[in-house]
Design a protein around this motif. Structure first.
Motif, mmCIF file in Angstrom:
data_model
loop_
_atom_site.group_PDB
_atom_site.id
_atom_site.type_symbol
_atom_site.label_atom_id
_atom_site.label_comp_id
_atom_site.label_asym_id
_atom_site.label_seq_id
_atom_site.Cartn_x
_atom_site.Cartn_y
_atom_site.Cartn_z
ATOM 1 N N SER A 56 35.132 -23.937 -40.992
ATOM 2 C CA SER A 56 35.616 -25.012 -41.860
ATOM 3 C C SER A 56 36.498 -26.019 -41.119
ATOM 4 O O SER A 56 36.544 -27.183 -41.481
ATOM 5 N N GLU A 57 37.193 -25.581 -40.094
ATOM 6 C CA GLU A 57 38.056 -26.483 -39.340
ATOM 7 C C GLU A 57 37.496 -26.839 -37.967
ATOM 8 O O GLU A 57 38.170 -27.498 -37.177
ATOM 9 N N LYS A 58 36.281 -26.416 -37.709
ATOM 10 C CA LYS A 58 35.678 -26.660 -36.394
ATOM 11 C C LYS A 58 35.579 -28.162 -36.146
ATOM 12 O O LYS A 58 34.987 -28.896 -36.926
ATOM 13 N N PRO A 59 36.147 -28.613 -35.037
ATOM 14 C CA PRO A 59 36.044 -30.043 -34.733
ATOM 15 C C PRO A 59 34.638 -30.389 -34.246
ATOM 16 O O PRO A 59 33.918 -29.534 -33.745
ATOM 17 N N ASN A 60 34.268 -31.636 -34.431
ATOM 18 C CA ASN A 60 33.038 -32.096 -33.795
ATOM 19 C C ASN A 60 33.349 -33.148 -32.735
ATOM 20 O O ASN A 60 32.449 -33.679 -32.107
ATOM 21 N N LEU A 61 34.650 -33.393 -32.528
ATOM 22 C CA LEU A 61 35.074 -34.328 -31.498
ATOM 23 C C LEU A 61 36.409 -33.880 -30.910
ATOM 24 O O LEU A 61 37.355 -33.634 -31.654
ATOM 25 N N ILE A 62 36.442 -33.750 -29.581
ATOM 26 C CA ILE A 62 37.673 -33.387 -28.879
ATOM 27 C C ILE A 62 38.077 -34.545 -27.974
ATOM 28 O O ILE A 62 37.244 -35.082 -27.238
ATOM 29 N N PHE A 63 39.353 -34.915 -28.057
ATOM 30 C CA PHE A 63 39.957 -35.842 -27.100
ATOM 31 C C PHE A 63 40.804 -34.985 -26.168
ATOM 32 O O PHE A 63 41.741 -34.326 -26.618
ATOM 33 N N LEU A 64 40.489 -35.013 -24.877
ATOM 34 C CA LEU A 64 41.079 -34.091 -23.909
ATOM 35 C C LEU A 64 41.840 -34.831 -22.818
ATOM 36 O O LEU A 64 41.265 -35.670 -22.110
ATOM 37 N N ASP A 65 43.112 -34.483 -22.661
ATOM 38 C CA ASP A 65 43.902 -34.988 -21.547
ATOM 39 C C ASP A 65 43.522 -34.205 -20.292
ATOM 40 O O ASP A 65 43.162 -33.028 -20.380
ATOM 41 N N ILE A 66 43.595 -34.843 -19.148
ATOM 42 C CA ILE A 66 43.279 -34.157 -17.893
ATOM 43 C C ILE A 66 44.508 -33.498 -17.291
ATOM 44 O O ILE A 66 44.482 -32.333 -16.905
ATOM 45 N N ASN A 67 45.594 -34.261 -17.206
ATOM 46 C CA ASN A 67 46.782 -33.798 -16.486
ATOM 47 C C ASN A 67 47.733 -33.050 -17.413
ATOM 48 O O ASN A 67 48.576 -33.648 -18.071
ATOM 49 N N MET A 68 47.555 -31.734 -17.456
ATOM 50 C CA MET A 68 48.415 -30.858 -18.254
ATOM 51 C C MET A 68 48.822 -29.680 -17.380
ATOM 52 O O MET A 68 48.054 -29.263 -16.505
ATOM 53 N N PRO A 69 50.007 -29.135 -17.633
ATOM 54 C CA PRO A 69 50.439 -27.967 -16.854
ATOM 55 C C PRO A 69 49.688 -26.703 -17.278
ATOM 56 O O PRO A 69 49.097 -26.666 -18.348
ATOM 57 N N ALA A 70 49.721 -25.713 -16.432
ATOM 58 C CA ALA A 70 49.122 -24.385 -16.669
ATOM 59 C C ALA A 70 47.593 -24.415 -16.672
ATOM 60 O O ALA A 70 46.964 -23.693 -15.935
ATOM 61 N N MET A 71 47.005 -25.243 -17.515
ATOM 62 C CA MET A 71 45.550 -25.401 -17.567
ATOM 63 C C MET A 71 45.261 -26.890 -17.736
ATOM 64 O O MET A 71 45.526 -27.454 -18.798
ATOM 65 N N ASN A 72 44.714 -27.513 -16.700
ATOM 66 C CA ASN A 72 44.416 -28.937 -16.834
ATOM 67 C C ASN A 72 43.109 -29.130 -17.614
ATOM 68 O O ASN A 72 42.438 -28.164 -17.984
ATOM 69 N N GLY A 73 42.761 -30.368 -17.874
ATOM 70 C CA GLY A 73 41.576 -30.650 -18.674
ATOM 71 C C GLY A 73 40.286 -30.133 -18.072
ATOM 72 O O GLY A 73 39.407 -29.650 -18.783
ATOM 73 N N TRP A 74 40.171 -30.217 -16.754
ATOM 74 C CA TRP A 74 38.952 -29.722 -16.094
ATOM 75 C C TRP A 74 38.858 -28.210 -16.209
ATOM 76 O O TRP A 74 37.770 -27.669 -16.435
ATOM 77 N N GLU A 75 39.982 -27.517 -16.082
ATOM 78 C CA GLU A 75 39.995 -26.052 -16.245
ATOM 79 C C GLU A 75 39.669 -25.679 -17.694
ATOM 80 O O GLU A 75 38.960 -24.696 -17.948
ATOM 81 N N PHE A 76 40.191 -26.469 -18.644
ATOM 82 C CA PHE A 76 39.855 -26.234 -20.051
ATOM 83 C C PHE A 76 38.342 -26.323 -20.244
ATOM 84 O O PHE A 76 37.736 -25.479 -20.900
ATOM 85 N N LEU A 77 37.731 -27.377 -19.681
ATOM 86 C CA LEU A 77 36.285 -27.553 -19.853
ATOM 87 C C LEU A 77 35.494 -26.374 -19.294
ATOM 88 O O LEU A 77 34.505 -25.947 -19.909
#
Length: 135
Positions: A56-77
């Motif tokens: 019910s809350e599943k997104p169909n669009l994600i806006f993702l920052d790249i430069n984040m600590p611990a896990m950056n955007g590329w690592e998230f992907l």
């Protein structure tokens, strides 16, 4: 042209001020029906895993920052693409970053699964452009 779809968005950015602005911009769109803000890739992955059981809350669009600590955007992907294939295929991902690093632009251009690369700060014109691509 604005999409006719009803969009559920997930913003992933470690900066609370940026997330506040993103939420404000997203609320101005009639196409967006829900907005979730996550402050880390880990938090977002946990949320998305829960969406496997409750869509019910599943997104169909994600806006993702790249430069984040611990896990950056590329690592998230990397971790995101390991989730349930049906879930991953139903979600469009947009990089929302202030990065001017050519390596980031090259990574974006070589990843055909990403919908767009938007420069921070998000504004209504950029949001409308992304929503048109989703619809």
């Amino acid at each position: 042209m604005i999409t006719k779809c009803k969009i559920k968005t997930l913003f992933i950015d470690d900066d609370r001020g940026t997330n506040f602005l993103n939420k404000h911009i997203a609320k101005s769109s009639d196409s967006i029906v829900s907005i979730h803000l996550m402050h880390s890739g880990f938090e977002a992955l946990t949320f998305l895993e829960k969406c496997l059981n409750d869509s019910s809350e599943k997104p169909n669009l994600i806006f993702l920052d790249i430069n984040m600590p611990a896990m950056n955007g590329w690592e998230f992907l990397e971790q995101f693409y390991k989730l349930n294939e049906d879930l991953v295929n139903e979600i469009k991902v947009v990089i929302l970053s202030s990065s001017d690093d050519p390596k980031d632009l090259n990574r974006f251009e070589s990843n055909k699964r990403l919908l767009d690369f938007v420069r921070k700060p998000l504004n209504r014109e950029a949001l409308d452009s992304v929503l048109a691509k989703v619809g």
